[in-house]
Design a protein around this motif. Structure first.
Motif, short mmCIF file in Angstrom:
data_model
loop_
_atom_site.label_atom_id
_atom_site.label_comp_id
_atom_site.label_asym_id
_atom_site.label_seq_id
_atom_site.Cartn_x
_atom_site.Cartn_y
_atom_site.Cartn_z
N GLN A 109 -23.37 -42.02 12.89
CA GLN A 109 -22.69 -40.58 13.03
C GLN A 109 -23.91 -40.10 12.19
O GLN A 109 -24.03 -38.77 12.34
CB GLN A 109 -21.44 -40.36 13.19
N LEU A 110 -23.48 -41.05 10.82
CA LEU A 110 -24.97 -41.01 9.77
C LEU A 110 -26.22 -39.62 9.88
O LEU A 110 -25.97 -38.53 9.83
CB LEU A 110 -24.80 -41.19 8.27
N CYS A 111 -26.96 -40.59 10.61
CA CYS A 111 -27.95 -40.25 11.13
C CYS A 111 -28.84 -39.35 11.54
O CYS A 111 -29.50 -38.68 11.40
CB CYS A 111 -28.98 -42.11 11.51
N ARG A 112 -27.31 -39.20 12.41
CA ARG A 112 -27.79 -38.30 14.13
C ARG A 112 -27.42 -37.02 13.15
O ARG A 112 -27.88 -35.64 14.01
CB ARG A 112 -26.34 -38.23 15.20
N PRO B 285 -26.64 -30.00 8.83
CA PRO B 285 -25.63 -30.28 8.79
C PRO B 285 -24.38 -30.82 7.53
O PRO B 285 -24.38 -29.81 6.59
CB PRO B 285 -26.06 -31.89 7.65
N ASN B 286 -22.94 -30.92 7.95
CA ASN B 286 -21.83 -30.94 7.42
C ASN B 286 -21.70 -32.09 6.31
O ASN B 286 -21.80 -33.22 6.06
CB ASN B 286 -20.71 -30.97 7.79
N ALA B 287 -22.21 -31.67 4.69
CA ALA B 287 -22.83 -32.06 4.00
C ALA B 287 -21.38 -33.14 3.64
O ALA B 287 -21.36 -34.33 2.71
CB ALA B 287 -22.88 -31.28 2.75
N LEU C 63 -20.68 -35.11 5.66
CA LEU C 63 -21.84 -36.61 5.78
C LEU C 63 -21.26 -37.78 4.59
O LEU C 63 -20.83 -38.90 4.31
CB LEU C 63 -22.93 -36.06 5.49
N ARG C 64 -20.86 -37.05 3.07
CA ARG C 64 -20.78 -38.01 1.77
C ARG C 64 -19.31 -38.74 2.06
O ARG C 64 -19.08 -40.01 1.68
CB ARG C 64 -20.36 -37.33 0.95
N HIS C 65 -18.50 -37.89 3.04
CA HIS C 65 -16.98 -38.81 3.48
C HIS C 65 -17.41 -39.95 4.01
O HIS C 65 -17.18 -41.36 3.74
CB HIS C 65 -16.51 -37.98 4.02
N ASP C 66 -18.70 -40.07 5.38
CA ASP C 66 -19.03 -41.07 6.31
C ASP C 66 -19.68 -41.94 4.98
O ASP C 66 -19.40 -43.13 5.44
CB ASP C 66 -19.44 -40.68 7.18
N SER C 67 -20.14 -41.83 4.31
CA SER C 67 -20.96 -42.15 3.79
C SER C 67 -19.75 -43.18 2.86
O SER C 67 -20.47 -44.63 2.76
CB SER C 67 -21.72 -41.71 2.62
N GLN C 68 -19.11 -42.92 2.13
CA GLN C 68 -18.14 -43.73 1.07
C GLN C 68 -17.27 -44.78 2.08
O GLN C 68 -16.84 -46.28 1.77
CB GLN C 68 -17.08 -42.38 0.94
N LEU C 69 -17.05 -44.13 3.75
CA LEU C 69 -16.98 -45.09 4.82
C LEU C 69 -17.54 -46.44 4.87
O LEU C 69 -16.92 -46.91 4.76
CB LEU C 69 -15.94 -44.67 5.47
N GLU D 262 -25.16 -50.16 4.93
CA GLU D 262 -24.64 -49.41 3.40
C GLU D 262 -26.67 -49.10 2.11
O GLU D 262 -26.17 -47.72 2.10
CB GLU D 262 -24.31 -50.46 2.22
N ALA D 263 -27.25 -49.74 2.58
CA ALA D 263 -28.66 -48.91 2.11
C ALA D 263 -28.87 -48.02 2.73
O ALA D 263 -29.06 -47.13 2.18
CB ALA D 263 -29.54 -50.33 1.84
N ALA D 264 -28.63 -47.51 4.20
CA ALA D 264 -29.45 -47.17 4.92
C ALA D 264 -28.66 -45.89 4.90
O ALA D 264 -28.52 -44.84 4.83
CB ALA D 264 -29.30 -47.33 6.75
N ALA D 265 -26.90 -45.37 4.54
CA ALA D 265 -26.38 -44.69 4.27
C ALA D 265 -27.10 -43.82 2.61
O ALA D 265 -26.50 -42.86 2.21
CB ALA D 265 -24.55 -45.06 4.18
#
Length: 549
Positions: free
Chosen positions: A350-353, A365-367, A370-376, A415-418
């Motif tokens: 989801q983050l990548c796309r 993108p919805n910043a 994105l930050r919410h999903d990154s934290q997940l 994690e690193a990719a996020a």
């Protein structure tokens, strides 16, 4: 004994034909996969869409492959049902054109293609050259397989078996129509089935009348293949495929009925032969092109899109799949861990796309999301590390212990990719928006190509997490190197643009180079699950991939 020999020969020739068609298709997809999405999704006119589908089917040697690609691109509204139907109608004509070309007597060409294709594949390390060699080998094997079919069927002219079957089918055109449809569906290739019917008719084993009805049935069977493949996709992805089945099936059944009732009515087309009839039938179907929007609207009303339960789906995706009860058993712990890592890949996808969509199509993108999903992703990675420390690893076999460690390592990579997506690439996007900067036209296209290739690698990587196929891991390793080469070429071109003093390149130079570096590193983290598979199978040297002999 003669019957057994015939069945073995026909089975071997048919499998070789199917393998050769798939070999050509897969090789072309590996060379030009990312460009296919751009070609199809940027086409809006039904006539241009059908032309795009026509040439794409010629490249892929399969209209079913084009239909499946179209369905995939329709998810999320990137491609309308009307445009998708136009693409598939053009693809079916392209597939018929391929059949026409392959039906020619090209036995003299097979040794040349085998020699050149084998030389390119064995003597070069460049990915695209090797894939082109595979394409030539595939075309040569198609010619060889058709020759084998012809040699197997020709002796049957004097036997009693095939004339009896032919007479039975001639007496019941409805049965012959469905036999053609079933064979095309089972073979998963209308190209292969129609070529086989053409060989049987040309060898005199089947009459032209039966052959035409079989070909009309194969047109329906070929349309059913993508419908079966896409059965688990969302409804909007299947509208165009269902429409193609209805239009093609109804038209083919109508033609078969008219043909059975009046051979004289159909004689001008039938005189073209089996292959010519197939080509003429698909050419006639293009008469539906002006009405694709009408058909699409009707199909959407019949099969409306299901309301998106985004909140429910997101809520499910945000829930950890690590089972505390599974810690009592090493095998159950490994299953639970694998399920959780798959969930992390879905979050990461989801983050990548969302982020890479900006480079590919310019979508914003919805910043916040994105930050919410990154934290997940970070929370899930931390939970994975804690879970692994509690697994009774001493009770594990050596193989299971390695897989547990590999899964935990891949969670770290995700994690690193996020971090790369949110901290680096999203930062570049926000800077461009804030300062109203734009990449040069050439630079934007280069970044688009890299992002498209990365998304393709990501999909293969996540599939690899489930199937752990060694050959897929090898191909992913090569794709990683190919993306690195793509980044390297973009850097050189960017520096050349700086040297020429291109104003937009100077203004965004640092951002362009940062994007290239981040995309390359993101790709390395995303495909890192290929390494343990290759290492486990002895396919890696200390510093490079073992070359095939």
């Amino acid at each position: 004994m003669a019957l057994i020999d015939f069945l073995i020969s026909i089975f071997g020739a048919t499998m070789l034909l199917l393998f050769a068609v798939r070999l050509v298709q897969n090789s072309i997809e590996r060379i030009k996969g990312p460009e296919f999405r751009r070609l199809l999704t940027q086409t809006r006119s039904p006539y241009r869409a059908s032309i795009a589908g026509f040439f794409l089917a010629i490249l892929l040697q399969s209209s079913a492959a084009v239909a499946v690609l179209t369905s995939g691109f329709s998810i999320g509204g990137a491609l309308s049902a009307a445009t998708g139907l136009a693409i598939i109608l053009g693809a079916d004509l392209g597939s018929a054109f391929v059949v026409q070309m392959l039906s020619l007597d090209l036995h003299w060409l097979a040794p040349i293609l085998l020699g050149v294709g084998g030389w390119l594949y064995l003597k070069f390390n460049t990915r695209n050259i090797r894939q082109f060699g595979r394409i030539l080998l595939g075309i040569a094997l198609i010619i060889v397989a058709l020759g084998m079919l012809r040699a197997t069927i020709e002796p049957l002219q004097s036997s009693e078996l095939l004339p009896a079957i032919e007479a039975f089918l001639a007496a019941d055109p409805v049965l012959a129509f469905f036999v053609g449809a079933v064979l095309a569906f089972i073979m998963h290739s209308s190209v292969a089935s129609i070529l086989m019917f053409g060989v049987a008719v040309s060898a005199g084993a089947l009459s032209l009348e039966v052959g035409v009805v079989l070909v009309l049935g194969a047109n329906l069977g070929g349309a059913l293949v993508p419908m079966w493949i896409t059965r688990s996709m969302p409804v909007e992805a299947r509208h165009a495929v269902y429409l193609n089945v209805l239009l093609r099936g109804v038209t083919a059944a109508l033609f078969a009925t008219l043909y059975a009732k009046s051979l004289l009515w159909f004689l001008p087309i039938a005189q073209l032969g089996i292959i010519g009839t197939h080509l003429g039938f698909n050419l006639l179907l293009l008469l539906y092109l002006p009405f694709v929007s009408l058909f699409a609207n009707l199909m959407i009303k019949l099969l409306p899109e299901k309301p998106q339960a985004d909140s429910t789906e997101r809520s499910m995706l945000e829930r950890s799949l690590l089972d505390e009860q599974a810690l009592k058993s090493p095998s159950l712990s490994l299953i639970s861990l694998r399920r959780e890592v798959v969930r992390i890949t879905q979050l990461n996808e989801q983050l990548c796309r969302e982020v890479l969509g900006w480079f590919i199509s310019g979508s914003q993108p919805n910043a916040t999301l994105l930050r919410h999903d990154s934290q997940l992703v970070h929370n899930a990675g931390q939970a994975v590390r804690q879970f692994v420390t509690r697994i009774p690893s001493k009770q594990m076999s050596k193989t299971d212990f390695k897989r547990m460690r590999d899964l935990a390592d891949y969670a770290l990579s995700l994690e690193a990719a996020a971090d790369i997506l949110v901290q680096r690439l999203l930062g570049v996007i926000e800077t461009c928006q804030k300062e109203k900067l734009n990449f040069s036209e050439s630079g934007a296209k280069e970044l688009q190509s890299v992002a498209e290739q990365l998304l393709q690698n990501m999909t293969k990587s996540y599939d690899l997490l489930v199937n752990e196929d060694t050959e897929s891991a090898r191909e992913l390793f090569r794709d990683k190197d190919e993306l690195g080469a793509l980044v390297g070429r973009s850097r050189k071109r960017h520096l050349m643009r700086l040297k020429d003093g291109l104003e937009t390149s100077v203004a965004t130079s640092e951002l362009h180079l940062e994007c290239l570096s981040a995309l390359k590193e993101l790709n390395a983290q995303t495909v890192s699950n290929a390494y343990p598979i290759l290492k486990r199978e002895g396919q890696l040297l200390q510093s490079r991939l073992i070359l095939e002999g």
